[in-house]
Design a protein around this motif. Structure first.
Motif, PDB file in Angstrom:
ATOM      1  N   PHE A 211       0.611  -4.044   4.989  1.00 28.77           N
ATOM      2  CA  PHE A 211       1.468  -3.789   3.832  1.00 28.77           C
ATOM      3  C   PHE A 211       2.916  -4.147   4.164  1.00 28.77           C
ATOM      4  O   PHE A 211       3.456  -3.731   5.182  1.00 28.77           O
ATOM      5  CB  PHE A 211       1.382  -2.325   3.421  1.00 28.77           C
ATOM      6  CG  PHE A 211       2.197  -1.986   2.201  1.00 28.77           C
ATOM      7  CD1 PHE A 211       1.773  -2.366   0.949  1.00 28.77           C
ATOM      8  CD2 PHE A 211       3.393  -1.310   2.322  1.00 28.77           C
ATOM      9  CE1 PHE A 211       2.522  -2.061  -0.185  1.00 28.77           C
ATOM     10  CE2 PHE A 211       4.149  -0.999   1.208  1.00 28.77           C
ATOM     11  CZ  PHE A 211       3.707  -1.373  -0.049  1.00 28.77           C
ATOM     12  N   THR A 212       3.551  -4.942   3.296  1.00 29.17           N
ATOM     13  CA  THR A 212       4.939  -5.379   3.479  1.00 29.17           C
ATOM     14  C   THR A 212       5.720  -5.110   2.199  1.00 29.17           C
ATOM     15  O   THR A 212       5.199  -5.296   1.091  1.00 29.17           O
ATOM     16  CB  THR A 212       4.989  -6.880   3.818  1.00 29.17           C
ATOM     17  OG1 THR A 212       4.362  -7.110   5.079  1.00 29.17           O
ATOM     18  CG2 THR A 212       6.418  -7.379   3.887  1.00 29.17           C
TER      19      THR A 212
ATOM     20  N   SER B  20       9.554  -4.831  12.772  1.00 23.28           N
ATOM     21  CA  SER B  20       9.140  -4.575  11.390  1.00 23.28           C
ATOM     22  C   SER B  20      10.225  -4.825  10.356  1.00 23.28           C
ATOM     23  O   SER B  20       9.919  -5.018   9.181  1.00 23.28           O
ATOM     24  CB  SER B  20       8.660  -3.115  11.249  1.00 23.28           C
ATOM     25  OG  SER B  20       7.566  -2.856  12.093  1.00 23.28           O
TER      26      SER B  20
ATOM     27  N   TYR C  60       0.278  -7.142   0.263  1.00 29.72           N
ATOM     28  CA  TYR C  60      -0.727  -6.560   1.146  1.00 29.72           C
ATOM     29  C   TYR C  60      -1.691  -7.655   1.556  1.00 29.72           C
ATOM     30  O   TYR C  60      -2.162  -8.425   0.713  1.00 29.72           O
ATOM     31  CB  TYR C  60      -1.488  -5.428   0.461  1.00 29.72           C
ATOM     32  CG  TYR C  60      -2.621  -4.879   1.302  1.00 29.72           C
ATOM     33  CD1 TYR C  60      -2.364  -4.046   2.391  1.00 29.72           C
ATOM     34  CD2 TYR C  60      -3.940  -5.214   1.024  1.00 29.72           C
ATOM     35  CE1 TYR C  60      -3.393  -3.550   3.174  1.00 29.72           C
ATOM     36  CE2 TYR C  60      -4.975  -4.725   1.805  1.00 29.72           C
ATOM     37  CZ  TYR C  60      -4.702  -3.899   2.875  1.00 29.72           C
ATOM     38  OH  TYR C  60      -5.724  -3.427   3.661  1.00 29.72           O
TER      39      TYR C  60
ATOM     40  N   LYS D  83       8.172  -5.208   7.243  1.00 21.24           N
ATOM     41  CA  LYS D  83       6.879  -5.847   7.457  1.00 21.24           C
ATOM     42  C   LYS D  83       5.914  -4.910   8.171  1.00 21.24           C
ATOM     43  O   LYS D  83       6.310  -4.135   9.042  1.00 21.24           O
ATOM     44  CB  LYS D  83       7.064  -7.132   8.281  1.00 21.24           C
ATOM     45  CG  LYS D  83       7.975  -8.152   7.627  1.00 21.24           C
ATOM     46  CD  LYS D  83       8.172  -9.380   8.503  1.00 21.24           C
ATOM     47  CE  LYS D  83       9.142 -10.357   7.852  1.00 21.24           C
ATOM     48  NZ  LYS D  83       9.386 -11.549   8.707  1.00 21.24           N
ATOM     49  N   GLU D  84       4.641  -5.042   7.785  1.00 17.75           N
ATOM     50  CA  GLU D  84       3.579  -4.266   8.422  1.00 17.75           C
ATOM     51  C   GLU D  84       3.923  -2.776   8.464  1.00 17.75           C
ATOM     52  O   GLU D  84       3.791  -2.105   9.495  1.00 17.75           O
ATOM     53  CB  GLU D  84       3.312  -4.790   9.833  1.00 17.75           C
ATOM     54  CG  GLU D  84       2.740  -6.189   9.892  1.00 17.75           C
ATOM     55  CD  GLU D  84       1.308  -6.255   9.357  1.00 17.75           C
ATOM     56  OE1 GLU D  84       0.567  -5.254   9.481  1.00 17.75           O
ATOM     57  OE2 GLU D  84       0.934  -7.305   8.796  1.00 17.75           O
ATOM     58  N   ILE D  85       4.366  -2.278   7.314  1.00 20.22           N
ATOM     59  CA  ILE D  85       4.677  -0.850   7.245  1.00 20.22           C
ATOM     60  C   ILE D  85       3.431  -0.035   7.540  1.00 20.22           C
ATOM     61  O   ILE D  85       3.466   0.985   8.243  1.00 20.22           O
ATOM     62  CB  ILE D  85       5.238  -0.496   5.853  1.00 20.22           C
ATOM     63  CG1 ILE D  85       6.560  -1.225   5.622  1.00 20.22           C
ATOM     64  CG2 ILE D  85       5.439   1.008   5.727  1.00 20.22           C
ATOM     65  CD1 ILE D  85       7.108  -1.031   4.238  1.00 20.22           C
ATOM     66  N   TYR D  86       2.319  -0.520   6.992  1.00 26.60           N
ATOM     67  CA  TYR D  86       1.041   0.136   7.259  1.00 26.60           C
ATOM     68  C   TYR D  86      -0.077  -0.871   7.098  1.00 26.60           C
ATOM     69  O   TYR D  86      -0.430  -1.260   5.987  1.00 26.60           O
ATOM     70  CB  TYR D  86       0.828   1.325   6.318  1.00 26.60           C
ATOM     71  CG  TYR D  86      -0.505   2.007   6.533  1.00 26.60           C
ATOM     72  CD1 TYR D  86      -0.691   2.881   7.611  1.00 26.60           C
ATOM     73  CD2 TYR D  86      -1.565   1.771   5.669  1.00 26.60           C
ATOM     74  CE1 TYR D  86      -1.918   3.502   7.819  1.00 26.60           C
ATOM     75  CE2 TYR D  86      -2.796   2.389   5.864  1.00 26.60           C
ATOM     76  CZ  TYR D  86      -2.968   3.251   6.942  1.00 26.60           C
ATOM     77  OH  TYR D  86      -4.182   3.864   7.143  1.00 26.60           O
ATOM     78  N   LYS D  87      -0.623  -1.343   8.193  1.00 29.22           N
ATOM     79  CA  LYS D  87      -1.824  -2.183   8.226  1.00 29.22           C
ATOM     80  C   LYS D  87      -1.838  -3.267   7.160  1.00 29.22           C
ATOM     81  O   LYS D  87      -2.654  -3.249   6.235  1.00 29.22           O
ATOM     82  CB  LYS D  87      -3.068  -1.303   8.096  1.00 29.22           C
ATOM     83  CG  LYS D  87      -3.285  -0.364   9.268  1.00 29.22           C
ATOM     84  CD  LYS D  87      -4.556   0.449   9.100  1.00 29.22           C
ATOM     85  CE  LYS D  87      -4.769   1.382  10.285  1.00 29.22           C
ATOM     86  NZ  LYS D  87      -6.009   2.209  10.121  1.00 29.22           N
TER      87      LYS D  87
END
Length: 657
Positions: A611-612, A567, A651, A605-609
């Motif tokens: 979201f970067t 990430s 996103y 990257k891809e902090i949450y579904k």
């Protein structure tokens, strides 16, 4: 570079290769069984330099490929940050704080480098220039394919020195929604706030995409000293805007494709405002007449108001005309009606032929009704023919082609092209010869010295040799010699365009790449020298024959990325540029010190579904490199930005297949 030196270099490459291993051993080398991270990039098929898709190591051109991954990891703020990492490119000022590009040691902004986004050219019709800065939606880009060399045989008279082909995610890969934004902050000012959204849906027989990008920014946040020594401006932050807007819509249904684009860019210096507006519609149909023959009719229409400018304060022209504040001084509508018919025929698995013809008409209308062109309207007609063949052999790929165009205003241009390329296991080589041309634009013709202007013509020799030492490591070196005659140059004092006899440059470029699963690095070096016999005075530095104004002879870049985990990535970049020269006052040449840019960007990257987020610092050591004018045009260098802190958010929601 002399013909003798070119032959010596080619013989050296051949001798080195033969000494290392003979041809039979090369042909019998075992290929790597698993594609490495580097090979995934190198083996991508490109058509930017040929009708038939070829990999970067075999396509007939000196190629740079920049991926979305590299753009995101580096946290690039705009196209300038990307081009600075490409060998041979330098950024300078045209006039009125409009920034443009140099390539391989020469000023290349007007009609010498073609810039396209999703197939739509950004070179405006009035001067054939491309305004850079806080403009292109870099976070929406899937990849950038760059030809560091002539492209006229394929693309015509706007690609004399190079081609930049931008492909967006929505037009190519995206199947969902992508939202992005970037903010930049200087110590006392907001540098930029940009944002955009892309929506695309891909199905088997039909696909569509829609993108919107808008922003607000500044050219610089620093004090400015004008050409006459005025230092009253303590900061440019409130008087030098850089505001982009772009709307991009595309539809594909089987072989039918249509794309519409509206682009607007507003910029200003302390005294004038400059606006660019461009509407473009492109329709084409790929008709598969047989398994071997593809026929493509294409229609394009461009409607522009390019380089519209006026003055913030009352201005009196040389003819006594008085212009009030915020009143347009130049406002012209430029149009192009374009049609082409091309044929791609696979004679066999190893022989491909591409040929066709084109016609276009350029029109210009003075919207201020001031008889700027000697009448309210002018128009020019252009007809052209092109052909290219590709022969693939076990020892070499041979490309042979030409382009011929004739314009009723300035005459004709014929440019041939010959290329020998091949990848033999780990070794690849390219031997390239091209002629290219710059077609005079509407204003080149309108402001021609004594009413006469000819196409600018270049002759370019290039060789490249590269070797993949391991699956993750590649070194490639190329040498080039570029000679230009009938150089189209703008004379500020007389407000005319004139053909000068000759110009050009020669040099060497090196790219060293290492790419592994958890890190990669790209190291480049470029060297160029001005042609010894050049006589294009407005580009030259009195008393110094090695360089042209605003251009450097030496540049190195280092772009390194570390994946800390799946990430998080850390991307430091370093750019070193040698000395440059600029006019800073009438008849005053100033040497600009070398500069060293250090940037660092941290991605989450891809902090949450989908979201970067990313944060970084550009110009870590606050070098603030300026943008000198690319010719003697009575403009002092534009002060470079100070250190900028950058925040990026994005996103992406992917549609179900």
């Amino acid at each position: 570079m002399s013909t003798t030196l070119i032959r010596v270099v080619i013989l050296f490459f051949i001798s080195f290769s033969v000494a290392a291993q003979d041809l039979d051993s090369l042909l019998n080398m075992s290929a790597y069984t698993q594609e490495s991270e580097l090979q995934k990039v190198l083996n991508q098929n490109l058509t930017v330099s040929s009708a038939k898709a070829l990999t970067t190591r075999e396509t007939p051109g000196i190629i740079s490929l920049i991926t979305a991954e590299e753009i995101q990891n580096a946290g690039a703020r705009d196209i300038i940050d990307i081009l600075r990492l490409v060998p041979g490119f330098e950024i300078a000022q045209d006039l009125q704080f409009v920034l443009g590009m140099g390539l391989r040691g020469s000023w290349a902004n007007e009609g010498k480098v073609l810039v396209m986004m999703d197939g739509q050219p950004f070179n405006e019709l009035l001067y054939q220039g491309v305004a850079l800065g806080n403009r292109f939606p870099v976070d929406a880009i899937e990849r950038i394919e760059i030809i560091r060399g002539p492209g006229s045989a394929i693309y015509g008279g706007s690609a004399e020195y190079g081609v930049i082909n931008i492909i967006t995610k929505a037009a190519d890969k995206l199947n969902g929604v992508h939202v992005f934004g970037v903010s930049g902050f200087h110590s006392n000012n907001i540098g930029r706030i940009n944002g955009g959204v892309s929506v695309a849906q891909k199905k088997d027989n039909i696909s569509w995409d829609l993108s919107f990008f808008k922003g607000k920014g500044i050219v610089s946040d620093r004090p400015f000293t004008d050409f006459n020594g005025d230092t009253t401006l303590s900061s440019l932050a409130n008087v030098a805007d850089s505001d982009p807007m772009n709307l991009n819509v595309g539809l594909k249904a089987k072989g039918f494709q249509i794309r519409g684009m509206y682009d607007e860019f507003k910029t200003s210096d302390p005294f004038t405002y400059v606006n660019f507006r461009n509407y473009a519609v492109d329709v084409k149909y790929d008709y598969k007449a047989s398994k071997k023959l593809l026929i493509t009719p294409q229609l394009k229409y461009y409607n522009q108001i390019p380089f519209q400018y006026g003055y913030f304060d009352t201005f009196t022209d040389v003819d006594g005309t008085v212009y009030e504040a915020d009143e347009d001084y130049l406002k012209v509508r430029a149009e192009r009606y374009y049609g082409s018919l091309s044929f791609v025929y696979d004679l066999s698995r190893k022989v491909n032929i591409n040929f066709g013809g084109l016609y276009f008409q350029d029109k210009a209308t003075d919207l201020l009704k001031s008889d700027y062109f000697g009448a309210n309207k002018v128009s020019f007609n252009n007809v052209g023919f092109f052909a290219q063949s590709l022969l693939k052999h076990r020892l070499v790929n041979a490309t042979l082609g030409f382009r011929y165009e004739r314009n009723n205003a300035y005459g004709d241009a014929f440019v041939p092209r010959v290329a020998l390329t091949k990848k033999i296991e780990n070794l690849h080589f390219k031997i390239l010869y091209s002629q290219s041309f710059r077609a005079p634009s509407i204003e080149n013709i309108n402001l021609a010295y004594e009413g006469k202007i000819k196409p600018e013509q270049s002759q370019v020799f290039e060789t490249e040799i590269g070797y993949q030492f391991t699956p993750e490591m590649l070194l490639a070196v190329n040498v080039f010699s570029l000679r230009t005659k009938d150089v189209i140059v703008y004379l500020v004092s007389d407000d005319v365009y004139k053909n000068y006899p000759k110009s050009g440059s020669y040099g060497v470029e090196m790219v060293y790449s290492v790419r592994k699963s958890n890190w990669y690095t790209n190291l480049t070096y470029s060297f160029s020298r001005a042609g010894k016999s050049s006589d294009a005075d407005p580009y030259e530095i009195p008393g110094l024959r090695d360089q042209y104004l605003a251009m450097t002879s030496h540049k190195f870049t280092l772009n390194t990325n570390f994946y800390i985990n799946k990430s998080i990535s850390l991307n430091p970049t370093f750019i070193g540029v040698g000395k440059r020269y600029a006019y800073t006052a009438p008849d005053v040449i100033t040497k600009l010190d070398p500069y060293f840019l250090a940037n660092v960007f941290l991605n989450f990257k891809e902090i949450y579904k989908g979201f970067t987020a990313g944060v970084g610092v550009y110009d870590l050591f606050n070098e603030k490199p300026s943008f000198p004018q690319g010719y003697n045009g009575d403009y002092a260098p534009v002060p470079g930005r100070s250190r900028e802190f950058v925040l990026k958010l994005s996103y992406q929601l992917n549609f179900k297949k």
